[in-house]
Design a protein around this motif. Structure first.
Motif, PDB file in Angstrom:
ATOM      1  N   ALA A 115      35.620  36.666  38.556  1.00  8.91           N
ATOM      2  CA  ALA A 115      36.876  37.255  38.086  1.00  8.91           C
ATOM      3  C   ALA A 115      36.738  37.737  36.641  1.00  8.91           C
ATOM      4  O   ALA A 115      37.203  38.824  36.282  1.00  8.91           O
ATOM      5  CB  ALA A 115      38.010  36.243  38.210  1.00  8.91           C
ATOM      6  N   GLN A 116      36.086  36.918  35.809  1.00 10.33           N
ATOM      7  CA  GLN A 116      35.938  37.293  34.402  1.00 10.33           C
ATOM      8  C   GLN A 116      35.063  38.538  34.251  1.00 10.33           C
ATOM      9  O   GLN A 116      35.386  39.441  33.479  1.00 10.33           O
ATOM     10  CB  GLN A 116      35.337  36.128  33.610  1.00 10.33           C
ATOM     11  N   ALA A 117      33.984  38.573  35.010  1.00 10.03           N
ATOM     12  CA  ALA A 117      33.090  39.735  34.931  1.00 10.03           C
ATOM     13  C   ALA A 117      33.820  41.002  35.360  1.00 10.03           C
ATOM     14  O   ALA A 117      33.684  42.064  34.737  1.00 10.03           O
ATOM     15  CB  ALA A 117      31.867  39.505  35.819  1.00 10.03           C
ATOM     16  N   LYS A 118      34.613  40.891  36.409  1.00 10.37           N
ATOM     17  CA  LYS A 118      35.311  42.076  36.907  1.00 10.37           C
ATOM     18  C   LYS A 118      36.459  42.471  35.974  1.00 10.37           C
ATOM     19  O   LYS A 118      36.780  43.647  35.842  1.00 10.37           O
ATOM     20  CB  LYS A 118      35.849  41.842  38.326  1.00 10.37           C
ATOM     21  N   GLU A 119      37.066  41.475  35.348  1.00 10.02           N
ATOM     22  CA  GLU A 119      38.133  41.782  34.396  1.00 10.02           C
ATOM     23  C   GLU A 119      37.535  42.556  33.228  1.00 10.02           C
ATOM     24  O   GLU A 119      38.091  43.551  32.760  1.00 10.02           O
ATOM     25  CB  GLU A 119      38.778  40.477  33.896  1.00 10.02           C
ATOM     26  N   ALA A 120      36.362  42.100  32.785  1.00  7.82           N
ATOM     27  CA  ALA A 120      35.667  42.794  31.700  1.00  7.82           C
ATOM     28  C   ALA A 120      35.294  44.211  32.114  1.00  7.82           C
ATOM     29  O   ALA A 120      35.213  45.115  31.293  1.00  7.82           O
ATOM     30  CB  ALA A 120      34.417  42.003  31.298  1.00  7.82           C
ATOM     31  N   ALA A 121      35.082  44.396  33.409  1.00  6.62           N
ATOM     32  CA  ALA A 121      34.725  45.728  33.908  1.00  6.62           C
ATOM     33  C   ALA A 121      35.959  46.602  34.133  1.00  6.62           C
ATOM     34  O   ALA A 121      35.864  47.709  34.652  1.00  6.62           O
ATOM     35  CB  ALA A 121      33.936  45.597  35.207  1.00  6.62           C
ATOM     36  N   GLY A 122      37.128  46.064  33.779  1.00  7.29           N
ATOM     37  CA  GLY A 122      38.338  46.879  33.839  1.00  7.29           C
ATOM     38  C   GLY A 122      39.124  46.808  35.135  1.00  7.29           C
ATOM     39  O   GLY A 122      39.940  47.672  35.425  1.00  7.29           O
ATOM     40  N   TYR A 123      38.889  45.774  35.930  1.00  9.70           N
ATOM     41  CA  TYR A 123      39.660  45.627  37.164  1.00  9.70           C
ATOM     42  C   TYR A 123      41.121  45.289  36.847  1.00  9.70           C
ATOM     43  O   TYR A 123      41.411  44.619  35.872  1.00  9.70           O
ATOM     44  CB  TYR A 123      39.082  44.505  38.023  1.00  9.70           C
ATOM     45  N   SER A 124      42.018  45.726  37.737  1.00  5.19           N
ATOM     46  CA  SER A 124      43.437  45.431  37.541  1.00  5.19           C
ATOM     47  C   SER A 124      43.742  43.999  37.967  1.00  5.19           C
ATOM     48  O   SER A 124      42.977  43.389  38.720  1.00  5.19           O
ATOM     49  CB  SER A 124      44.277  46.387  38.380  1.00  5.19           C
TER      50      SER A 124
END
Length: 206
Positions: free
Chosen positions: A54-63
């Motif tokens: 989740a953190q990696a994807k949040e950093a990648a700009g996921y909503s």
């Protein structure tokens, strides 16, 4: 004391059953299933990997919507298989379905708690359901592929779902409903597919 433990267990069973009920495809299923026992799966490795994903994807700009935790379901005939998945995680090459993506590169998991296998349950049958936490991430609707050249994971996505067919009968046949309610989940990094996608975390066995 023991009493506290059993109260805790019954509330776990209630929580599990409410998750199952809210995930039924068919509202009549509510009366059709009985659940007897729930076991909480506490696997710190999987939980921390879910968080890391989740953190990696949040950093990648996921909503926030893409990062939301939802539930998905696996069905096993026996307890040994169910426990194994809870210990080793859901790994590639574990599915006989291939319509949404190559089972060697991703895993399949059901969206609906009453549609867990291609054939409907026969009366009186028992089984074990593993409720998993799932972060769907970026979802791509793909058309079902019945050819021998299998659909590969889509770059930039984390999950395939079946394209909804508008011309389907309002009550699709069970096998159809089953494939249409599958998530095909994968994790690709550096051109390689993870053997166990981190975005699925076994949560409760019931």
């Amino acid at each position: 004391g023991f009493h506290g433990k059993s109260a805790e267990l019954s509330s776990l069973l209630q929580r599990a059953v409410s998750v199952l009920h809210s995930s039924y495809l068919d509202s009549t299923s509510q009366d059709g299933f009985q659940y007897s026992q729930a076991i909480l799966v506490e696997n710190d490795v999987f939980l921390s990997e879910l968080k890391a994903f989740a953190q990696a994807k949040e950093a990648a700009g996921y909503s926030q919507e893409e990062l939301e935790e939802t539930f998905a379901f696996l069905l096993f005939e026996n307890e040994k298989e169910a426990k194994e998945v809870c210990e080793t995680g859901l790994r590639v090459n574990s599915s006989s379905i291939s319509t949404l993506g190559d089972p060697a590169k991703g895993v399949y998991i059901s969206k609906h708690a009453d549609c867990l296998q291609p054939r409907p349950w026969c009366h009186g049958k028992c089984g074990y359901i593993v409720i998993c936490k799932l972060i769907k991430g970026k979802v791509k609707a793909v058309s079902e592929n019945h050819t021998s050249s299998l659909t590969c994971p889509s770059p930039g996505y984390d999950c395939h779902i079946a394209m909804s067919k508008n011309n389907l009968p309002s009550k699709p046949s069970h096998p159809q409903a089953f494939t249409q309610s599958q998530y095909y989940v994968y994790e690709v990094s550096g051109g390689c597919t993870a053997e166990r996608p981190r975005q699925i975390c076994p949560y409760i066995v019931i």
